[in-house]
Design an enzyme around this catalytic site. Structure first.
Site, short mmCIF file in Angstrom:
data_model
loop_
_atom_site.label_atom_id
_atom_site.label_comp_id
_atom_site.label_asym_id
_atom_site.label_seq_id
_atom_site.Cartn_x
_atom_site.Cartn_y
_atom_site.Cartn_z
N GLU A 91 -71.03 29.00 47.78
CA GLU A 91 -70.92 27.84 48.66
C GLU A 91 -69.52 27.24 48.61
O GLU A 91 -68.97 26.83 49.64
CB GLU A 91 -71.96 26.78 48.24
CG GLU A 91 -71.92 25.51 49.06
CD GLU A 91 -72.86 24.44 48.55
OE1 GLU A 91 -72.91 23.35 49.15
OE2 GLU A 91 -73.56 24.69 47.53
N GLU A 112 -74.98 20.10 55.74
CA GLU A 112 -75.43 21.38 55.19
C GLU A 112 -75.43 22.35 56.37
O GLU A 112 -76.28 22.29 57.25
CB GLU A 112 -76.83 21.25 54.59
CG GLU A 112 -76.94 20.26 53.44
CD GLU A 112 -76.43 20.81 52.11
OE1 GLU A 112 -75.99 21.98 52.06
OE2 GLU A 112 -76.49 20.06 51.11
N HIS A 119 -68.19 21.07 46.07
CA HIS A 119 -68.11 21.85 44.83
C HIS A 119 -66.68 22.36 44.59
O HIS A 119 -65.73 21.82 45.13
CB HIS A 119 -69.16 22.97 44.82
CG HIS A 119 -70.52 22.47 45.21
ND1 HIS A 119 -71.27 21.67 44.40
CD2 HIS A 119 -71.22 22.62 46.37
CE1 HIS A 119 -72.42 21.36 45.02
NE2 HIS A 119 -72.40 21.92 46.21
N HIS A 168 -71.01 21.34 53.14
CA HIS A 168 -71.87 22.03 52.19
C HIS A 168 -72.65 23.14 52.88
O HIS A 168 -72.63 23.26 54.11
CB HIS A 168 -72.86 21.04 51.54
CG HIS A 168 -72.23 20.07 50.61
ND1 HIS A 168 -72.18 20.26 49.25
CD2 HIS A 168 -71.60 18.88 50.86
CE1 HIS A 168 -71.55 19.24 48.69
NE2 HIS A 168 -71.19 18.39 49.65
#
Length: 342
Positions: A167, A304, A130, A222
C-alpha cells in the site's frame, strides 16, 4: 468593315490586300459601361452574401423561437437574427457574454473548455498513507499517540496485494502524480512524507503538517485490505469531535463537501464504483477514530482507492495507467472543491 470588295471570300493572311488581321465585329458603344455595371452588381452581391453570413452564421441555426431556419429577408427580425456581438451565435448557442441561447446550449461564456483552472495561491497537502520502510521500525510505529478521543498507534505498515505490492508503494506513486497535476495548475503542494523518512510520520504529525501549512485541502491516500470480493473505493470524512486535543467542528462541513466532490470525480475519471462493502453504495463514510482527521484544523479526507486483497481491484491498483487515472480523479475533485470554496 470589309476588304477587297463587297463580298469577300475566306480570310487569307498571305493576301497582300488583306488588312492587319481578320475582320472584327462592330462593338457596341454601350459594351464597356454595361461590363462595368455587371461587375459592380456581382461585387455587391458577394458583399451582401458575406454580410449575411457574418450575421446569421452558416444559415443552419434556429431562430429565437426554436422554429425553422431564418433567412436573410425581411422576415428575419432583430429578435431572431442576432450578431455574435450581442451574446448569441446564429445557432442559438451562448455567446461571449455568457447569455444562454434558445436551445439551452452553453457556448464560450461558460464553457469548460476555456482551459485549466488556475490554483495559484492555493495550498494542498497530500498525505501518502504509511511508509515503505515502516516494517523495519515496528517499535517506533507501535508507540501510542493522542488523537483526542483516545490513544492510537503512531502508524502502521499498511496492507499489500497477495503478490507483495505494498500500500505504501501505491500511495507514494499516486501522490507524486497528483502533485505534478496540481503544480501544473499553479497550486503549492506539500507532501507529509516523500520516502525521505525511515518511518511515519505518526498520525498526529501528519495532521500538524497540514495545519501548519494552512492548507486549503488535505487528502490522505490509502488502499484497503479487506476480503476478496469486496471491491471499490470509499472516501472517509471526519465526524464531529470535540474532545482533548481534537476539535473538528469547524472543518466537518467543508470536509464533507471535499469528500463528495472527490468521490464523484474519482468515480468518473477512473471508472471505479463506490465500495460494495462499506458506505451503503455512496462511497462516503464518516469516522471519529482516525487521528489524521480528528486533529486536523483544515478540510481533510481520506480515500481508500480500492481493495488490494481483491484480485480485480489489485489489477487496477498495480497498473501504472490506472495510477494516473486515480491521480487525475483526485486532482479534479480537489480543483472542484477549491473553486467552490474560493
Amino acid at each position: 468593315m470589309s476588304y477587297a470588295g463587297s463580298n469577300p471570300g475566306p480570310f487569307d493572311p498571305s493576301d497582300p490586300a488583306a488588312p492587319f488581321g481578320p475582320p472584327q465585329p462592330r462593338r457596341s458603344p454601350l459594351r464597356r459601361p454595361l461590363t462595368v455595371a455587371l461587375a459592380a452588381l456581382a461585387s455587391g452581391a458577394l458583399l451582401g452574401w458575406l454580410a449575411f453570413e457574418a450575421l446569421a452564421g452558416t444559415g443552419t441555426g434556429t431562430g429565437g423561437d426554436g422554429g425553422p431556419d431564418q433567412g436573410a429577408g425581411p422576415a428575419a427580425s432583430s429578435s431572431t437574427l442576432r450578431s455574435p456581438a450581442d451574446g448569441t451565435t446564429g445557432d442559438g448557442e451562448q455567446g461571449a457574454d455568457g447569455e444562454q441561447g434558445a436551445d439551452g446550449k452553453q457556448g464560450v461564456g461558460g464553457s469548460a473548455s476555456a482551459g485549466p483552472v488556475s490554483l495559484k495561491g492555493k495550498v494542498v497537502v497530500i498525505d501518502p498513507g504509511h511508509n515503505t520502510t515502516n516494517y523495519e521500525h515496528t517499535a517506533a510505529i507501535n508507540r501510542k499517540v493522542d488523537i483526542g478521543t483516545n490513544w492510537k498507534e503512531c502508524d502502521t505498515t499498511g496492507t499489500s496485494t497477495n503478490f507483495g505490492y505494498s500500500e505504501a508503494e501505491f500511495t507514494l506513486d499516486v501522490a507524486h502524480r497528483l502533485r505534478t497535476l496540481l503544480q501544473q495548475q499553479g497550486a503549492t503542494v506539500k507532501l507529509t512524507q516523500d520516502g525521505d523518512r525511515p518511518y511515519g510520520p505518526c498520525v498526529d504529525e501528519r495532521a500538524r503538517i497540514g495545519n501548519a501549512a494552512h492548507a486549503d485541502a488535505v487528502v490522505s491516500i490509502h488502499a484497503d485490505g479487506s476480503a476478496a470480493g469486496n471491491r471499490g473505493f470509499h472516501v472517509i470524512m471526519p465526524g464531529e469531535v470535540h474532545e482533548g486535543a481534537a476539535d473538528t467542528r469547524a472543518v466537518v462541513a467543508p470536509s464533507k463537501e471535499l469528500g463528495k466532490l472527490l468521490a464523484a470525480d474519482f468515480a468518473r475519471t477512473t471508472g471505479s464504483s463506490p465500495s460494495n462493502y462499506i458506505g451503503d453504495g455512496s462511497g462516503l463514510v464518516t469516522r471519529t477514530d482516525l487521528g489524521g482527521l480528528n486533529l486536523s484544523t483544515v478540510p481533510k479526507v481520506f480515500i481508500e482507492c480500492g481493495n488490494m486483497r481483491d484480485g480485480k481491484d489489485a489489477a487496477l491498483l498495480t497498473s501504472d495507467a490506472w495510477h494516473q487515472k486515480a491521480a487525475q480523479g483526485l486532482a479534479d475533485g480537489i480543483t472542484d472543491f477549491l473553486n467552490r470554496s474560493s
